[in-house]
Design a protein around this motif. Structure first.
Motif, PDB file in Angstrom:
ATOM      1  N   ARG A  87       0.866  -1.181   0.000  1.00 30.43           N
ATOM      2  CA  ARG A  87       0.000   0.000   0.000  1.00 30.43           C
ATOM      3  C   ARG A  87       0.901   1.229   0.000  1.00 30.43           C
ATOM      4  O   ARG A  87       1.037   1.937   0.982  1.00 30.43           O
ATOM      5  CB  ARG A  87      -0.917  -0.032   1.224  1.00 30.43           C
ATOM      6  N   SER A  91       3.742   3.442  -7.971  1.00 32.72           N
ATOM      7  CA  SER A  91       3.599   2.153  -8.634  1.00 32.72           C
ATOM      8  C   SER A  91       4.770   1.259  -8.251  1.00 32.72           C
ATOM      9  O   SER A  91       5.895   1.735  -8.037  1.00 32.72           O
ATOM     10  CB  SER A  91       3.575   2.340 -10.153  1.00 32.72           C
ATOM     11  N   HIS A 120      -1.453  -4.593  -4.833  1.00 31.16           N
ATOM     12  CA  HIS A 120      -1.057  -3.204  -4.610  1.00 31.16           C
ATOM     13  C   HIS A 120      -2.209  -2.280  -4.985  1.00 31.16           C
ATOM     14  O   HIS A 120      -3.104  -2.642  -5.737  1.00 31.16           O
ATOM     15  CB  HIS A 120       0.178  -2.876  -5.459  1.00 31.16           C
ATOM     16  N   VAL A 121      -2.183  -1.044  -4.453  1.00 30.36           N
ATOM     17  CA  VAL A 121      -3.256  -0.084  -4.725  1.00 30.36           C
ATOM     18  C   VAL A 121      -2.936   0.858  -5.879  1.00 30.36           C
ATOM     19  O   VAL A 121      -3.841   1.481  -6.442  1.00 30.36           O
ATOM     20  CB  VAL A 121      -3.570   0.772  -3.465  1.00 30.36           C
ATOM     21  N   LYS A 122      -1.670   1.014  -6.250  1.00 30.04           N
ATOM     22  CA  LYS A 122      -1.281   2.045  -7.205  1.00 30.04           C
ATOM     23  C   LYS A 122      -0.802   1.528  -8.553  1.00 30.04           C
ATOM     24  O   LYS A 122      -0.351   2.288  -9.386  1.00 30.04           O
ATOM     25  CB  LYS A 122      -0.169   2.925  -6.600  1.00 30.04           C
ATOM     26  N   GLY A 123      -0.849   0.236  -8.783  1.00 28.79           N
ATOM     27  CA  GLY A 123      -0.439  -0.274 -10.080  1.00 28.79           C
ATOM     28  C   GLY A 123       1.012  -0.712 -10.112  1.00 28.79           C
ATOM     29  O   GLY A 123       1.733  -0.682  -9.104  1.00 28.79           O
ATOM     30  N   PHE A 124       1.463  -1.129 -11.311  1.00 30.00           N
ATOM     31  CA  PHE A 124       2.785  -1.729 -11.486  1.00 30.00           C
ATOM     32  C   PHE A 124       3.446  -1.154 -12.738  1.00 30.00           C
ATOM     33  O   PHE A 124       2.819  -1.033 -13.784  1.00 30.00           O
ATOM     34  CB  PHE A 124       2.664  -3.250 -11.634  1.00 30.00           C
ATOM     35  N   ARG A 129       5.872  -5.788 -14.330  1.00 35.34           N
ATOM     36  CA  ARG A 129       5.000  -6.655 -15.117  1.00 35.34           C
ATOM     37  C   ARG A 129       5.808  -7.724 -15.856  1.00 35.34           C
ATOM     38  O   ARG A 129       5.378  -8.881 -15.958  1.00 35.34           O
ATOM     39  CB  ARG A 129       4.197  -5.824 -16.112  1.00 35.34           C
ATOM     40  N   GLU A 141      -4.151  -5.300  -8.890  1.00 40.58           N
ATOM     41  CA  GLU A 141      -4.395  -3.947  -8.393  1.00 40.58           C
ATOM     42  C   GLU A 141      -5.720  -3.991  -7.645  1.00 40.58           C
ATOM     43  O   GLU A 141      -6.769  -4.222  -8.243  1.00 40.58           O
ATOM     44  CB  GLU A 141      -4.456  -2.971  -9.562  1.00 40.58           C
ATOM     45  N   ARG A 143      -8.196  -1.952  -5.025  1.00 41.99           N
ATOM     46  CA  ARG A 143      -8.456  -0.659  -4.381  1.00 41.99           C
ATOM     47  C   ARG A 143      -9.915  -0.288  -4.564  1.00 41.99           C
ATOM     48  O   ARG A 143     -10.667  -0.971  -5.270  1.00 41.99           O
ATOM     49  CB  ARG A 143      -7.576   0.417  -5.008  1.00 41.99           C
ATOM     50  N   LYS A 276      -8.140  -5.837 -10.151  1.00 44.16           N
ATOM     51  CA  LYS A 276      -7.753  -5.958 -11.560  1.00 44.16           C
ATOM     52  C   LYS A 276      -6.558  -6.888 -11.707  1.00 44.16           C
ATOM     53  O   LYS A 276      -5.554  -6.750 -11.014  1.00 44.16           O
ATOM     54  CB  LYS A 276      -7.400  -4.586 -12.135  1.00 44.16           C
ATOM     55  N   VAL A 278      -3.579  -7.410 -13.467  1.00 45.09           N
ATOM     56  CA  VAL A 278      -2.774  -6.459 -14.231  1.00 45.09           C
ATOM     57  C   VAL A 278      -2.287  -7.056 -15.548  1.00 45.09           C
ATOM     58  O   VAL A 278      -2.248  -6.381 -16.579  1.00 45.09           O
ATOM     59  CB  VAL A 278      -1.588  -5.963 -13.387  1.00 45.09           C
TER      60      VAL A 278
END
Length: 297
Positions: A87, A91, A120-124, A129, A141, A143, A276, A278
């Protein structure tokens, strides 16, 4: 075994917080465990262990695991899924995925296949990836959804309805014999029944309306007089107790419009979480009511 695939088994989920903004890292881990628990309860696998915040032995050293899910498949094979919940305000990068890959390899054993899931809450970033894609990690993702997430999607349906209601009024009965004093006071029409030798007890309201009300595709049924005759007389009951024998019963029957009302289905405020995949692009929307909706990104 991608986690997002298991979410297709999800029928309900507990109500969760509207936003990750006020959550601590521990709260975020607990929400992750909660979702996994709901998925586990409805999947085809048999869960043998599901824990939050534990230490697993590794080949070189022990490792703290945020969420652990162990189960056996339908064929009886054991499997382990380890979750790391992040958290952060940025990213996740390649080094984050590499570090988690090392943890997964450390706690893996040949006889129990282990899948790593990085949440995670903010993406990668692209590097993270690539690591996940190369080494079979699942990156999610997870959140609360934003207005941008739901832009252009049908979120709410508003339905306005004006019901048409069957009405039976001006009830009259031709009595041949009183069996009790039940009819001496106020009587609720829906408490009246007549005895039918073939069908048992029939509600008087149903008997009078049968065959008299227009289908909903046609105009409202105009009010008209309806009479049902009985030869020989039949028993009339009030709230299940015999009250009289009757030769006929009649009433005015028709339809009228009730007060209009609105129904809302869905709504942005009902969404609790978005998960999601990713790499795969699939999104699962979790609602406060415990529903899940899967869409392609």
């Amino acid at each position: 075994m991608p986690l997002i695939t298991y979410s297709k088994q999800l029928v309900g989920a507990a109500q969760m917080a509207d936003s990750t903004d006020s959550m601590s890292s521990t709260d975020y881990e607990k929400v992750t465990r909660l979702l996994v628990e709901r998925i586990a309860e409805r999947s085809l696998v048999t869960t043998t262990r599901l824990e939050h915040d534990l230490v697993l032995p590794g080949r070189a050293s022990p490792h703290q695991i945020d969420v652990l899910w162990e189960f056996t498949t339908e064929s009886g094979h054991a499997h382990r899924v380890v979750f790391e919940c992040r958290r952060k305000s940025r990213s996740l990068e390649q080094n984050d995925a590499l570090a988690f890959k090392g943890v997964v390899e450390e706690v893996s054993f040949d006889d129990v296949p282990t899948t790593g899931v990085l949440v995670h809450v903010k993406g990668f970033q692209l590097g993270a990836r690539k690591i996940a894609d190369t080494y079979g990690l699942i990156i999610l993702e997870m959140r609360s959804p934003t207005d941008k997430d739901v832009k252009g999607r049908l979120m709410k349906i508003q339905i306005s309805m004006t019901p048409r209601v069957p009405v039976v009024k001006d009830l009259h009965m031709d009595l041949s014999e009183l069996l009790s004093g039940a009819l001496s006071g106020p009587v609720l029409n829906y408490a009246l029944e007549v005895q039918d030798p073939r069908d048992g007890w029939l509600r008087v309201m149903d008997l009078l309306q049968h065959g008299e009300i227009n289908p909903t595709t046609e105009v409202l049924t105009p009010f008209h007089r309806v009479t049902r005759s009985f030869d020989p007389p039949v028993v009339l009951a009030l709230s299940g107790k015999p009250a009289a024998k009757i030769r006929s019963i009649s009433a005015t029957v028709g339809e009228e419009l009730s007060d209009p009302f609105d129904i809302s289905v869905g709504g942005r405020e009902n969404l609790a979480w978005m998960v999601k995949d990713v790499l795969g692009g699939e999104i699962a929307w979790f609602t406060h009511a415990g529903q899940v909706h899967l869409i392609e990104s």
